[in-house]
Design a protein around this motif. Structure first.
Motif, PDB file in Angstrom:
ATOM      1  N   ASP A   1       0.854  -1.180   0.000  1.00 37.81           N
ATOM      2  CA  ASP A   1       0.000   0.000   0.000  1.00 37.81           C
ATOM      3  C   ASP A   1       0.895   1.237   0.000  1.00 37.81           C
ATOM      4  OD1 ASP A   1      -1.697   2.134   0.588  1.00 37.81           O
ATOM      5  OD2 ASP A   1      -2.888   0.993   2.029  1.00 37.81           O
ATOM      6  N   PRO A   2       0.744   2.152  -0.955  1.00 37.00           N
ATOM      7  CA  PRO A   2       1.600   3.347  -0.973  1.00 37.00           C
ATOM      8  C   PRO A   2       1.507   4.173   0.302  1.00 37.00           C
ATOM      9  CG  PRO A   2      -0.237   3.568  -2.511  1.00 37.00           C
ATOM     10  CD  PRO A   2      -0.201   2.140  -2.084  1.00 37.00           C
ATOM     11  N   LEU A   3       0.407   4.039   1.038  1.00 40.29           N
ATOM     12  CA  LEU A   3       0.265   4.781   2.290  1.00 40.29           C
ATOM     13  C   LEU A   3       1.185   4.233   3.376  1.00 40.29           C
ATOM     14  CD1 LEU A   3      -3.608   5.301   2.375  1.00 40.29           C
ATOM     15  CD2 LEU A   3      -1.829   6.854   1.515  1.00 40.29           C
ATOM     16  N   GLU A   4       1.772   3.054   3.157  1.00 38.46           N
ATOM     17  CA  GLU A   4       2.720   2.490   4.113  1.00 38.46           C
ATOM     18  C   GLU A   4       4.136   3.024   3.933  1.00 38.46           C
ATOM     19  OE1 GLU A   4       2.680  -1.756   4.309  1.00 38.46           O
ATOM     20  OE2 GLU A   4       0.498  -1.883   4.123  1.00 38.46           O
ATOM     21  N   ILE A   5       4.373   3.753   2.855  1.00 37.33           N
ATOM     22  CA  ILE A   5       5.700   4.301   2.600  1.00 37.33           C
ATOM     23  C   ILE A   5       5.894   5.555   3.454  1.00 37.33           C
ATOM     24  CG2 ILE A   5       7.241   5.293   0.863  1.00 37.33           C
ATOM     25  CD1 ILE A   5       5.723   3.611  -1.229  1.00 37.33           C
ATOM     26  N   ASP A   6       6.963   5.594   4.226  1.00 36.78           N
ATOM     27  CA  ASP A   6       7.228   6.714   5.127  1.00 36.78           C
ATOM     28  C   ASP A   6       8.110   7.789   4.511  1.00 36.78           C
ATOM     29  OD1 ASP A   6       5.876   5.593   7.495  1.00 36.78           O
ATOM     30  OD2 ASP A   6       7.461   4.088   7.407  1.00 36.78           O
ATOM     31  N   VAL A   7       9.017   7.381   3.628  1.00 37.26           N
ATOM     32  CA  VAL A   7       9.965   8.316   3.020  1.00 37.26           C
ATOM     33  C   VAL A   7      10.186   7.916   1.566  1.00 37.26           C
ATOM     34  CG1 VAL A   7      12.261   9.369   3.170  1.00 37.26           C
ATOM     35  CG2 VAL A   7      11.159   8.529   5.250  1.00 37.26           C
ATOM     36  N   VAL A   8      10.254   8.901   0.683  1.00 37.24           N
ATOM     37  CA  VAL A   8      10.639   8.695  -0.717  1.00 37.24           C
ATOM     38  C   VAL A   8      11.942   9.454  -0.944  1.00 37.24           C
ATOM     39  CG1 VAL A   8      10.063   9.108  -3.137  1.00 37.24           C
ATOM     40  CG2 VAL A   8       8.265   8.410  -1.531  1.00 37.24           C
TER      41      VAL A   8
ATOM     42  N   LEU B   1       2.827   8.407  -7.085  1.00 35.99           N
ATOM     43  CA  LEU B   1       2.673   7.060  -6.528  1.00 35.99           C
ATOM     44  C   LEU B   1       1.616   6.995  -5.428  1.00 35.99           C
ATOM     45  CD1 LEU B   1       6.418   5.973  -6.351  1.00 35.99           C
ATOM     46  CD2 LEU B   1       4.732   5.358  -8.092  1.00 35.99           C
ATOM     47  N   GLY B   2       1.074   8.128  -5.024  1.00 33.12           N
ATOM     48  CA  GLY B   2       0.060   8.131  -3.973  1.00 33.12           C
ATOM     49  C   GLY B   2       0.611   7.860  -2.595  1.00 33.12           C
ATOM     50  N   ALA B   3       1.903   8.140  -2.408  1.00 34.19           N
ATOM     51  CA  ALA B   3       2.541   7.918  -1.104  1.00 34.19           C
ATOM     52  C   ALA B   3       2.304   9.142  -0.219  1.00 34.19           C
ATOM     53  CB  ALA B   3       4.022   7.629  -1.283  1.00 34.19           C
ATOM     54  N   LYS B   4       1.063   9.396   0.113  1.00 32.12           N
ATOM     55  CA  LYS B   4       0.659  10.644   0.767  1.00 32.12           C
ATOM     56  C   LYS B   4       1.225  10.798   2.169  1.00 32.12           C
ATOM     57  CE  LYS B   4      -3.678  10.938  -1.831  1.00 32.12           C
ATOM     58  NZ  LYS B   4      -5.168  11.014  -1.742  1.00 32.12           N
TER      59      LYS B   4
ATOM     60  N   SER C   1      10.140   5.651  14.106  1.00 33.52           N
ATOM     61  CA  SER C   1       8.866   5.999  13.473  1.00 33.52           C
ATOM     62  C   SER C   1       8.869   5.701  11.977  1.00 33.52           C
ATOM     63  CB  SER C   1       8.553   7.482  13.694  1.00 33.52           C
ATOM     64  OG  SER C   1       9.432   8.311  12.939  1.00 33.52           O
ATOM     65  N   ILE C   2      10.049   5.452  11.415  1.00 39.16           N
ATOM     66  CA  ILE C   2      10.169   5.120   9.989  1.00 39.16           C
ATOM     67  C   ILE C   2      10.277   3.613   9.850  1.00 39.16           C
ATOM     68  CG2 ILE C   2      11.525   5.421   7.876  1.00 39.16           C
ATOM     69  CD1 ILE C   2      12.627   8.012   9.076  1.00 39.16           C
ATOM     70  N   ARG C   3       9.440   3.047   9.011  1.00 36.74           N
ATOM     71  CA  ARG C   3       9.505   1.595   8.771  1.00 36.74           C
ATOM     72  C   ARG C   3       9.817   1.250   7.317  1.00 36.74           C
ATOM     73  NH1 ARG C   3       8.295  -1.913  12.359  1.00 36.74           N
ATOM     74  NH2 ARG C   3       7.861  -3.461  10.732  1.00 36.74           N
ATOM     75  N   THR C   4       9.485   2.154   6.389  1.00 36.81           N
ATOM     76  CA  THR C   4       9.606   1.833   4.962  1.00 36.81           C
ATOM     77  C   THR C   4      10.108   3.046   4.197  1.00 36.81           C
ATOM     78  OG1 THR C   4       7.715   0.343   5.170  1.00 36.81           O
ATOM     79  CG2 THR C   4       8.382   0.937   2.949  1.00 36.81           C
ATOM     80  N   ILE C   5      11.160   2.856   3.411  1.00 41.61           N
ATOM     81  CA  ILE C   5      11.726   3.924   2.586  1.00 41.61           C
ATOM     82  C   ILE C   5      11.787   3.449   1.139  1.00 41.61           C
ATOM     83  CG2 ILE C   5      13.773   5.321   2.097  1.00 41.61           C
ATOM     84  CD1 ILE C   5      14.417   5.249   5.076  1.00 41.61           C
ATOM     85  N   LEU C   6      11.282   4.263   0.232  1.00 36.30           N
ATOM     86  CA  LEU C   6      11.356   3.971  -1.202  1.00 36.30           C
ATOM     87  C   LEU C   6      12.506   4.747  -1.818  1.00 36.30           C
ATOM     88  CD1 LEU C   6      10.126   2.658  -3.783  1.00 36.30           C
ATOM     89  CD2 LEU C   6       8.806   4.781  -4.047  1.00 36.30           C
ATOM     90  N   LEU C   7      13.460   4.023  -2.393  1.00 38.05           N
ATOM     91  CA  LEU C   7      14.527   4.629  -3.181  1.00 38.05           C
ATOM     92  C   LEU C   7      14.119   4.545  -4.645  1.00 38.05           C
ATOM     93  CD1 LEU C   7      17.644   2.932  -1.512  1.00 38.05           C
ATOM     94  CD2 LEU C   7      16.556   5.102  -0.890  1.00 38.05           C
ATOM     95  N   ALA C   8      14.024   5.675  -5.312  1.00 38.31           N
ATOM     96  CA  ALA C   8      13.607   5.691  -6.712  1.00 38.31           C
ATOM     97  C   ALA C   8      14.553   6.567  -7.516  1.00 38.31           C
ATOM     98  CB  ALA C   8      12.174   6.203  -6.848  1.00 38.31           C
ATOM     99  N   GLY C   9      15.020   6.038  -8.646  1.00 36.68           N
ATOM    100  CA  GLY C   9      15.946   6.797  -9.477  1.00 36.68           C
ATOM    101  C   GLY C   9      15.600   6.695 -10.943  1.00 36.68           C
ATOM    102  N   GLY C  10      15.874   7.752 -11.667  1.00 38.98           N
ATOM    103  CA  GLY C  10      15.692   7.762 -13.111  1.00 38.98           C
ATOM    104  C   GLY C  10      16.921   8.323 -13.785  1.00 38.98           C
ATOM    105  N   CYS C  11      17.080   7.995 -15.061  1.00 40.45           N
ATOM    106  CA  CYS C  11      18.249   8.466 -15.811  1.00 40.45           C
ATOM    107  C   CYS C  11      17.864   8.709 -17.262  1.00 40.45           C
ATOM    108  CB  CYS C  11      19.381   7.441 -15.739  1.00 40.45           C
ATOM    109  SG  CYS C  11      20.855   7.909 -16.685  1.00 40.45           S
ATOM    110  N   LYS C  12      18.184   9.909 -17.745  1.00 41.09           N
ATOM    111  CA  LYS C  12      18.040  10.220 -19.171  1.00 41.09           C
ATOM    112  C   LYS C  12      19.344  10.840 -19.674  1.00 41.09           C
ATOM    113  CE  LYS C  12      14.788  12.025 -22.586  1.00 41.09           C
ATOM    114  NZ  LYS C  12      13.594  12.843 -22.865  1.00 41.09           N
TER     115      LYS C  12
END
Length: 345
Positions: free
Chosen positions: A75-82, A105-108, A138-149
């Protein structure tokens, strides 16, 4: 294969996702554009092909596309940090794409920010995520996201930038969680030689040389090397030793020795450097991922390699992500594979 474990709370990579744009540039295509023989591109540059995005896809879009499969399992709502860790060449020059990724991503419930150290950033991002999770309950889940052009900032007519003709496009994401049981992020090792700070850059577009008609006319908005012969002379003597030193430090900080390594996930380099690195660490090519079908995607390469190889890891395997970024920083982070594969496969 190793079996060493400790009593620390496990923090590991729970999910991964990657994205490559549909556009493909083959070694033959590159040969036509550069005048470099196709065989040289295949054998020296280590490229069969690479993916290239069209004008509709940007670094943020590819980071989002790489992360979307992860949201099929969480669930994107479970993500604590992007955290955006990808290329500094983004949609706009003075702009953070992390909020766009969070919103798309709806990680509100997550706050979002960026870290950037060009191609060396994924091993650094793993350490940042691990340390944040270890320090803040208080942080349980972190999303690491990267792009390259970064294919967009190559000038094939500039021979000074030849070693960067392998730049390609894509996206890669990793979900880092406390309590992950399939694998564990261990220690890291980093070193910087700042004497290379002025060797590689896009000359125009910053405060030192603002964009103008002349900078566009003189092709100063593509990546360039100030003095290739001088940089090569200085870099050749330290590059492989510094790669190995970063790996050795990461392994030592994890309580292991270099001989314990089962897998190496490096950035994409020319074949000779790839083989020298493996030889220096006592590894075979079967123990590494070489991205000759994808090219070099800035900081994304080790995450991309992890995603491609994860179904081949065995319990007890010691994995090292390693990269280097112009400037010059060498970075490595170790991971212990403990059981079920990422994404439940």
């Amino acid at each position: 294969m190793n079996t060493r474990v400790d009593n620390e709370v496990s923090i590991g990579i729970a999910e991964t996702g990657v994205y490559v744009p549909p556009g493909v540039e083959t070694a033959a295509d590159m040969a036509k554009q550069t005048g470099i023989p196709e065989e040289v591109i295949r054998q020296k540059f280590g490229l069969v092909q690479k993916h290239v995005a069209d004008e509709s896809m940007h670094a943020s879009d590819m980071a989002i596309a790489a992360a979307r499969p992860i949201l099929e399992r969480i669930d994107p709502l479970e993500i604590d940090v992007v955290i955006y860790y990808g290329s500094p060449h983004k949609d706009y020059p003075v702009w953070s794409c992390a909020p766009k990724i969070q919103h798309a991503l709806g990680a509100k419930n997550a706050y979002a920010f960026e870290i950037m150290n060009v191609s060396s950033c994924f091993p650094i991002a793993l350490k940042v995520a691990k340390d944040m999770l270890a320090a803040d309950r208080s942080i349980r889940t972190i999303l690491l996201a990267g792009g390259c052009k970064e294919s967009q900032i190559i000038d094939y007519q500039n021979p000074r930038s030849r070693f960067m003709f392998n730049f390609a496009d894509g996206g890669a994401a990793a979900l880092v969680k406390r309590g992950e049981t399939g694998n564990r992020i261990l220690g890291s090792g980093f070193l910087t030689d700042g004497s290379f700070y002025d060797d590689v850059k896009v000359p125009a577009g910053g405060s030192a040389m603002p964009a103008s008609f002349d900078t566009v006319r003189n092709r100063l908005h593509a990546i360039d090397v100030r003095d290739p012969a001088d940089m090569k002379e200085r870099l050749d003597s330290v590059s492989i030793p510094n790669f190995i030193a970063a790996v050795e430090k990461a392994i030592a900080n994890s309580g292991y020795r270099v001989g314990d390594i089962d897998w190496l996930l490096p950035l994409h380099t020319k074949r000779s450097m790839f083989r020298q690195l493996l030889q220096g660490l006592g590894l075979s090519e079967q123990q590494a991922v070489y991205l000759d079908e994808y090219g070099h995607m800035s900081a994304l390469d080790p995450c991309f390699g992890f995603h491609l190889a994860k179904n081949r890891f065995q319990p007890g395997d010691l994995i090292v992500t390693v990269s280097a970024g112009t400037g010059y920083t060498w970075a490595a982070t170790a991971i212990l594979w403990e059981g079920a594969s990422v994404n439940g496969l």
